[in-house]
Structure formats: C-alpha cells, structure tokens
Design an enzyme around this catalytic site. Structure first.
Site, PDB file in Angstrom:
ATOM      1  N   TYR A  11       0.823  -1.223   0.000  1.00 18.95           N
ATOM      2  CA  TYR A  11       0.000   0.000   0.000  1.00 18.95           C
ATOM      3  C   TYR A  11       0.857   1.274   0.000  1.00 18.95           C
ATOM      4  CZ  TYR A  11      -3.089   3.521   2.163  1.00 18.95           C
ATOM      5  OH  TYR A  11      -3.782   4.666   2.473  1.00 18.95           O
ATOM      6  N   ILE A  12       1.716   1.414   0.987  1.00 16.17           N
ATOM      7  CA  ILE A  12       2.486   2.660   1.071  1.00 16.17           C
ATOM      8  C   ILE A  12       3.616   2.651   0.047  1.00 16.17           C
ATOM      9  CG2 ILE A  12       3.796   4.195   2.596  1.00 16.17           C
ATOM     10  CD1 ILE A  12       2.144   3.079   4.940  1.00 16.17           C
ATOM     11  N   ALA A  74       7.158  -4.951   5.566  1.00 18.32           N
ATOM     12  CA  ALA A  74       7.073  -5.381   6.968  1.00 18.32           C
ATOM     13  C   ALA A  74       5.728  -6.031   7.243  1.00 18.32           C
ATOM     14  CB  ALA A  74       7.253  -4.180   7.894  1.00 18.32           C
ATOM     15  N   TYR A 140       4.926  -6.078  17.424  1.00 18.99           N
ATOM     16  CA  TYR A 140       5.030  -5.245  16.220  1.00 18.99           C
ATOM     17  C   TYR A 140       5.810  -3.960  16.532  1.00 18.99           C
ATOM     18  CZ  TYR A 140       3.648  -1.760  12.785  1.00 18.99           C
ATOM     19  OH  TYR A 140       3.681  -0.738  11.874  1.00 18.99           O
ATOM     20  N   ARG A 280      -9.974  -4.543  21.414  1.00 16.54           N
ATOM     21  CA  ARG A 280      -8.950  -5.334  20.741  1.00 16.54           C
ATOM     22  C   ARG A 280      -7.673  -5.234  21.569  1.00 16.54           C
ATOM     23  NH1 ARG A 280      -7.314  -3.545  14.675  1.00 16.54           N
ATOM     24  NH2 ARG A 280      -6.251  -1.916  15.852  1.00 16.54           N
TER      25      ARG A 280
END
Ligand code: UDP
Length: 327
Positions: A11-12, A74, A140, A280
């Site tokens: 995406y980026i 990543a 992460y 979450r």
C-alpha cells in the site's frame, strides 16, 4: 536518483513508487509479493525477491546503481504480532538487519525507514512528540523500535544516513485515488467500514466502547497517503546533510472510531449495521501526533488534512476496485 523501494508492491510502497516516478526519480521495486500486488507496481522496474536473500540484495544494490533505499516491507498487524512474535522479529527485524548489511557491503548510506506510532506504546502525554518515551506494548512496535535503535548505532559508525518516520494512521488512496489499500485479510478501520457501506460485509464492529474518550471509542490520527509519501521525499532530500532524522507523521487531530464511521456514512450516502464488540488487545485509547518537528525541519505541510478527503479517495478506490487489486 535511483531508489530501491523494498515493499514497493504494498500500500504505502506503491504510492511512494508512484510519487518518485512523478518527481522524475527512478524507483526500483523489490518485493516478494507475500502481501503486495503486481498491478500496484505498474511499469516500475521490478526485482522479485526476499529480503532474507542477502546475495540478491547486494547484487541488486550494486548492479542497479542504487543510491538510496526506502523500506516498507514489513508485517503490520498488532494482533498477529502478539500471536506469532518470532515471525515479526524475523520479518521486521532480521530482514532489515540483512538489508542494512547489504547496504553496508554495497556502500549505500541513505535509508528511509517506515516506523510507527506503536513505538510509543501507551503514551503518557498527548499529543505525542518524538521525545516521548518509547515503550512499545506489542511485538510489532518492539520490532520497529529495535530497527530504529539498530539504525541509530549504525549511523554512529558513519556508514548509514537514515530517517525513521513514525506513521500514525495512514489511509486514503493516492495517485488520484488509483492506488488504494488492499490488505488480505483486511484489518484496518477505514477499508472495513467502506466494505460495510458497499454491502460487501454484514457490518462493522467497534472494538471497545468504554475507553476514556468523549464517545467511548478509540481516537486515532489519520493521515492521507499522499501527504505521508511527500514527507518521505523531503526526508530523503534532507539526508544529503543529515545522518539521523526521526519524525512523527500525522495531522495532530484525532477522530474516534464512531466519528470515522459517521464520515464514511456521509460520504458513501449509505447506511450499514454497526455492532459493539470487545476491546482489541494492544489498542491504546488515544494516539495523536505532534508533527511540528517534520513541519519545521522538512518544510512538510499536509495538503489533505481533512478526514473527509481521505475517506473520499478511499471510497472512490474501493468502488473502482470492488474486489481489490486483480492479483
Ligand atoms: N477498529 C475497530 N473495528 C475494526 C477495526 C479497527 O473498532 O473492525 C478500531 C481499532 O480498535 C483502533 C482503530 O479502529 O482503535 C484503528 O484501527 P486500525 O486497525 O485501522 O489501525 P491501528 O490504530 O491499529 O494502526
């Protein structure tokens, strides 16, 4: 300038590849297509390979006369990182170490790294400045923070010039709404709400409605992908004269999950079912940035700071690509 874009099919990375091409630079995409999409690479030069492949990296850097590396490849899901931490350390840390080793061997110094607001963990102060304590609360964030420290020490040797860019919530579709967000599985709020509005999901769940925020839902700082990519370009330029740059990239204004849902409702002109679910794991209540440093030092000024504009571009992309990218 010839820039290697690791993760350039994502995406980026694909948005960055587009911007560099527009600006007359020469991006070369390096991707293993574990998550990225071939269509998103368009006509950019492509090396299909894995960051674990040290020889391929060194050869690519040397043979293609690479002058700088941007690293977007990543694993990015907080929840998944809690379930498989070793995988996050392998992909996000070990592979980046391999990349830096290859850069050192090839004599390439400039490196722009995708970091994250997750390095701050549960911040004691809002908005977050770059000086706030780094205390990630999940694998992460830890894996990204470990890379930042590695870059710091490597830059001290004089063999690396790097920019660590700490993203808040990147969203929207860039390249005139032609390069959008297509994660599989999708976990991000805006694409999921849009799918609900398109009737491609039954509903959207709000993860937690009892947070200490005005409407009880989490607040995040959303940033348009075009503005995010522009900051990378400015940071790359600044590496001519700096060896270590660290910036937050966000707009500084927070929107709650409910506000984002309302914005999609308004822009889509469609109603859909909203359910309330448990929190979450690993979600801080509020994450908003102080990005004054990037503005001052890079001369960066977000051009699309309104959530409406971000959602509009994402809405258009999803409607133009109801099944996402074809590959
Ligand atoms: N969120 C939600 N429902 C979803 C997905 C996300 O309520 O189906 C919430 C999530 O808990 C967080 C916010 O939306 O508070 C933004 O989540 P996202 O995964 O988009 O980005 P993150 O903040 O984790 O980088």
């Amino acid at each position: 300038m010839r820039v290697l874009i690791c993760g350039g099919a994502g995406y980026i990375g694909s948005n960055m590849t587009f911007l560099l091409t527009e600006k007359g630079c020469d991006p070369i995409v390096f991707d293993n297509f574990s998550k990225g999409h071939r269509t998103a690479v368009r006509r950019a030069e492509l090396v299909e390979g894995d960051l674990a492949d040290y020889d391929l990296l060194v050869n690519t850097l040397k043979d293609r006369n690479i002058e700088a590396v941007m690293h977007f490849a990543a694993s990015i899901e907080v929840g998944e990182s809690v379930r498989v931490p070793l995988e996050y350390y392998r992909n996000n840390f070990c592979n980046t170490r391999n990349l830096l080793q290859a850069m050192e061997t090839a004599g390439i110094e400039k490196f722009v790294f995708s970091s994250t607001a997750a390095v701050y963990g549960r911040p004691a102060e809002i908005p977050i400045t770059e000086e706030c304590p780094k205390d990630p609360i999940n694998p992460y964030g830890q894996s990204k923070w470990a890379v930042e420290r590695m870059c710091h020490y490597q830059s001290r040797t004089g063999r690396l010039r790097y920019a660590a860019l700490r993203y808040f919530n990147a969203c929207g579709a860039g390249g005139n709404a032609t390069l959008g967000e297509d994660h599989r599985p999708e976990s991000h709020l805006i694409p999921l709400i849009i799918r609900a509005a398109m009737g491609r999901r039954d509903s959207i769940s709000i993860f937690g409605t009892d947070y200490p925020t005005p409407d009880g839902t989490c607040i995040r700082d959303y940033i348009h992908i075009d503005d995010l990519c522009m900051a990378h370009l400015l940071a790359l330029d600044k590496l001519d004269t700096s060896s270590e740059l660290v910036y937050n990239l966000g707009n500084g204004s927070g929107y709650s999950v409910r506000q984002v849902i309302e914005t999609v409702r308004k822009i889509a002109g469609k109603d859909f079912k909203v359910t309330e679910a448990e929190r979450r794991a690993g979600d801080p209540p509020v994450l908003t940035s102080d990005a004054a440093k990037a503005k001052k030092e890079l001369g960066w000024e977000p051009q699309k700071p309104e959530l409406e504009e971000m959602v509009e571009s994402a809405w258009k992309w999803h409607n133009d690509h109801p099944n996402g990218y074809p590959d």
